[in-house]
Motif scaffolding. Sequence first.
Motif, PDB file in Angstrom:
ATOM      1  N   PHE A 109      17.416  10.195   6.441  1.00  0.00           N
ATOM      2  CA  PHE A 109      16.910  11.114   5.279  1.00  0.00           C
ATOM      3  C   PHE A 109      16.635  10.087   4.323  1.00  0.00           C
ATOM      4  CE2 PHE A 109      17.635  14.059   1.809  1.00  0.00           C
ATOM      5  CZ  PHE A 109      17.249  15.498   2.478  1.00  0.00           C
ATOM      6  N   VAL A 110      15.380  10.462   3.539  1.00  0.00           N
ATOM      7  CA  VAL A 110      14.957   9.736   2.655  1.00  0.00           C
ATOM      8  C   VAL A 110      14.592  10.439   1.125  1.00  0.00           C
ATOM      9  CG1 VAL A 110      12.758   8.263   1.858  1.00  0.00           C
ATOM     10  CG2 VAL A 110      13.432   8.147   3.953  1.00  0.00           C
ATOM     11  N   GLY A 111      15.148   9.727   0.071  1.00  0.00           N
ATOM     12  CA  GLY A 111      14.887  10.366  -1.200  1.00  0.00           C
ATOM     13  C   GLY A 111      13.868   9.492  -1.771  1.00  0.00           C
ATOM     14  N   TRP A 112      12.871   9.975  -2.261  1.00  0.00           N
ATOM     15  CA  TRP A 112      11.723   9.156  -2.644  1.00  0.00           C
ATOM     16  C   TRP A 112      11.851   8.670  -4.210  1.00  0.00           C
ATOM     17  CZ3 TRP A 112       8.846   7.080   1.055  1.00  0.00           C
ATOM     18  CH2 TRP A 112       8.889   7.679   2.235  1.00  0.00           C
ATOM     19  N   GLY A 113      12.840   8.972  -4.724  1.00  0.00           N
ATOM     20  CA  GLY A 113      13.019   8.545  -6.089  1.00  0.00           C
ATOM     21  C   GLY A 113      11.979   9.015  -7.113  1.00  0.00           C
ATOM     22  N   GLY A 114      11.160   8.060  -7.600  1.00  0.00           N
ATOM     23  CA  GLY A 114      10.095   8.487  -8.475  1.00  0.00           C
ATOM     24  C   GLY A 114       9.152   9.562  -7.965  1.00  0.00           C
ATOM     25  N   PRO A 173       0.735  -1.297  -0.014  1.00  0.00           N
ATOM     26  CA  PRO A 173       0.234  -0.042  -0.040  1.00  0.00           C
ATOM     27  C   PRO A 173       0.895   1.290   0.074  1.00  0.00           C
ATOM     28  CG  PRO A 173      -0.103  -0.966   2.106  1.00  0.00           C
ATOM     29  CD  PRO A 173       0.898  -1.919   1.247  1.00  0.00           C
ATOM     30  N   TYR A 174       1.858   1.584   0.629  1.00  0.00           N
ATOM     31  CA  TYR A 174       2.821   2.166   0.487  1.00  0.00           C
ATOM     32  C   TYR A 174       4.424   1.922   0.679  1.00  0.00           C
ATOM     33  CZ  TYR A 174       2.115   1.275   5.507  1.00  0.00           C
ATOM     34  OH  TYR A 174       1.828   0.627   6.556  1.00  0.00           O
ATOM     35  N   THR A 175       5.492   2.716   0.297  1.00  0.00           N
ATOM     36  CA  THR A 175       6.602   2.481   0.355  1.00  0.00           C
ATOM     37  C   THR A 175       7.313   2.476   1.738  1.00  0.00           C
ATOM     38  OG1 THR A 175       7.073   3.454  -1.956  1.00  0.00           O
ATOM     39  CG2 THR A 175       9.033   3.420  -0.384  1.00  0.00           C
ATOM     40  N   ARG A 176       8.221   1.449   2.170  1.00  0.00           N
ATOM     41  CA  ARG A 176       8.733   1.387   3.580  1.00  0.00           C
ATOM     42  C   ARG A 176      10.181   1.195   3.475  1.00  0.00           C
ATOM     43  NH1 ARG A 176       7.231  -4.426   5.571  1.00  0.00           N
ATOM     44  NH2 ARG A 176       8.373  -4.762   3.507  1.00  0.00           N
ATOM     45  N   ALA A 193       1.946  10.914   4.460  1.00  0.00           N
ATOM     46  CA  ALA A 193       1.031  10.707   3.117  1.00  0.00           C
ATOM     47  C   ALA A 193       0.930   9.240   2.620  1.00  0.00           C
ATOM     48  CB  ALA A 193       1.154  11.767   2.233  1.00  0.00           C
ATOM     49  N   LYS A 194       1.670   8.483   3.198  1.00  0.00           N
ATOM     50  CA  LYS A 194       1.623   7.060   2.688  1.00  0.00           C
ATOM     51  C   LYS A 194       2.063   6.869   1.317  1.00  0.00           C
ATOM     52  CE  LYS A 194       0.414   5.380   6.696  1.00  0.00           C
ATOM     53  NZ  LYS A 194      -0.771   4.720   6.891  1.00  0.00           N
ATOM     54  N   LEU A 195       3.423   7.591   0.906  1.00  0.00           N
ATOM     55  CA  LEU A 195       3.919   7.632  -0.257  1.00  0.00           C
ATOM     56  C   LEU A 195       4.149   6.226  -0.906  1.00  0.00           C
ATOM     57  CD1 LEU A 195       6.272  10.656  -0.178  1.00  0.00           C
ATOM     58  CD2 LEU A 195       3.830  10.870  -0.902  1.00  0.00           C
ATOM     59  N   LEU A 196       3.837   5.991  -2.276  1.00  0.00           N
ATOM     60  CA  LEU A 196       4.375   4.929  -2.896  1.00  0.00           C
ATOM     61  C   LEU A 196       5.198   5.163  -3.998  1.00  0.00           C
ATOM     62  CD1 LEU A 196       3.606   1.885  -2.935  1.00  0.00           C
ATOM     63  CD2 LEU A 196       1.965   2.257  -4.699  1.00  0.00           C
ATOM     64  N   SER A 197       6.509   4.920  -3.725  1.00  0.00           N
ATOM     65  CA  SER A 197       7.295   5.398  -4.894  1.00  0.00           C
ATOM     66  C   SER A 197       7.284   4.387  -5.948  1.00  0.00           C
ATOM     67  CB  SER A 197       8.614   5.515  -4.262  1.00  0.00           C
ATOM     68  OG  SER A 197       9.586   5.894  -5.225  1.00  0.00           O
ATOM     69  N   PRO A 198       7.241   4.660  -7.166  1.00  0.00           N
ATOM     70  CA  PRO A 198       7.343   3.792  -8.139  1.00  0.00           C
ATOM     71  C   PRO A 198       8.562   2.981  -8.690  1.00  0.00           C
ATOM     72  CG  PRO A 198       7.068   5.842  -9.275  1.00  0.00           C
ATOM     73  CD  PRO A 198       6.994   5.869  -7.900  1.00  0.00           C
ATOM     74  N   TYR A 199       9.609   3.976  -8.515  1.00  0.00           N
ATOM     75  CA  TYR A 199      10.979   3.473  -8.871  1.00  0.00           C
ATOM     76  C   TYR A 199      11.910   4.256  -8.171  1.00  0.00           C
ATOM     77  CZ  TYR A 199      10.103   7.180 -12.198  1.00  0.00           C
ATOM     78  OH  TYR A 199       9.655   8.371 -12.800  1.00  0.00           O
TER      79      TYR A 199
END
Length: 471
Positions: free
Chosen positions: A354-359, A309-312, A335-341
Motif C-alpha cells: 500500500f502506497v501513500g503518495w504524499g504530496g 523521472p518518477y517516484t520509486r 502514470a509514473k507519478l513523481l511525489s514532491p514530498y
Amino acid sequence: MRGKVGRAALVAVVAAAVAACSAAGAPPKGTSGLVTLPGVYPPRLTVTHAAHGVSPGYVFVAEKKSGSPGGPVIADNTGRVVWFHPVPSPDQATDFRVQTYRGKRVLTWWQGTINVAGVGKGEGVIMDSSYRVVALVHAANGLQADLHEFELTPRGTAYVTAYKEVHADLRSVGGPKDGWVLDSYVQEIDVRTGKLVFQWHAFGNVPLSDSREANQEPAKDATKKRPLDYFHVNSIADGPNGTVFISGRNTSTLYDLSRTGKIVWQLGGKHSDFGPPSAVKLNYQHNARLHPGGLLTVFDNGAIPKSEPYTRPLEMKLDFAKKTAKIVKSFVHPAKLLSPYEGDLQLLPNGGAFVGWGGIRRVSEFSSSGKLVFEMKLPYGDTYRGFRFMWTGRPATPPLAKVQGSIVYASWNGRTGIARWQVLSGGKMIRSVPWAGLETAIKLPSSHNDVRVRALDASGRVLGVASAGCS
C-alpha cells in the motif's frame, strides 16, 4: 489527561450530544455535511481504481490542508467513511495508522501546527478501539514533537522527531559565519511516564557537507528565521540488534545508530557503506523501514528538486556481511507519478503493498507482482502517509438518529461491522436498508411520530439502537 488533543478528542462526542433538529449549513468544498453531526465535515473520497484482489482491511488516511476541515479518516474500499475525527483549526493531523500499545491495537497519529517550511509542533495521540484517548506523547528537553514520525515500539516507548534552530558557522558549505542550522532530533519517549529514553541529533554527528543543500541557496542565505535544514529527519524505527534506524531527507541517506549515538552504517548519500551505487542511489526519500531477513523498504521520492523521472517505492535486500544492496521490487505507478514530498510504502500480508503518495493526493494498492489493484483520491490537500489495516471499532458513544421531513438519518461514527439499518415505529419494523457510510439516509414510507433505528451486523445481530429526534 492534559493537552489540546485530549480536549479535542471530545469534539465529535459533544457535537453528537448537542445535535439539534435543524439541518447543517453548506459543507466546505470537498466534504459532506452530516445531519446527525452538524458541524462535522468528512472528506468525500473518490475511488478511481476499483478494489480487486486487495488485502483485507480499511484504508487509513489523515486528510490535511491549512484552512480546510481535516483529521484522521477510516474508509472502506468504495470510499465510504467509517470514522472521521475532525481536528480543531489550526491543527492538522498526520501519520494516522493502527499500532500496538501495551498488547492492544490502537489508533495513533500526530497532531499540531505545521509551518511553511513543513516543520510541525504538536504531540502524538494514542486512542483505543472505543475512540478514547489513552495517551498523549510529547517531545522531551523543551522540544516540540514534529509531524514526521510517531512510531510505537514493543517496549512501551515511542519515537518522535523534533527540530531546533542552532547558531552555526556555515562557511564550509557556502554560508555565513554567523549562520543558523535547523538541527534534527531523534527521541525515544516512554509513553507512560513521558521520560526520555534515547536522544540523538544530526548537527555535530553528520557533517554539514553531507547535505544536498550544501553550497546551495538555502545554505548561502541561512538565518534564524530561515535556517539551513541540512538533514531533515523524516522517519525513525527500530533497527537490527537494538539499533535505531533513521532517514535523513536532505542528505538522501539512511542511518543505523547505536544506542551510544554512533553511526553504525549508512546507506545512500555521499558515504554509503553499501553498494553498488546504482542500487543505493536515493533522492529525498521517506519512510525507511527494516524488516526481518535483511529486507528494506523506502519511499524514494526523487523530488524536490526533481532528481528522478518518477517516484520509486522500493523493496531492497541487504547483505550485511558483504555490505551489498539489491533492489528486488519497485511499485511504480502506471502514470509514473513523481511525489514532491512526503509519502510511504507499507508491505501487506498478501505480499502486495500500500502506497501513500504524499504530496500527490492519492493512495494506491499494488499486488505482489506490482499491478495496481486499488486507488483512492483525496478531495483536497494531502495525506502524509496512507495505510491499510484490519480494525474493529466499538465506540463508547451510542448511535445517532434524526428525522427531517420524510427521511431519517442514522450514523454511528467509527462502529465497524454495520451491515444494515432498520427503522422501527410503534415497535414494528417499517424499513431496512444497507449501511451506506458514516451517515445513512432512509426514506420513511409515511409520517411517523415514534421512530427508532437499529444497527445490525451481517448475521442480523443488533449492535445498537437510537431514538430519532425530529425537525
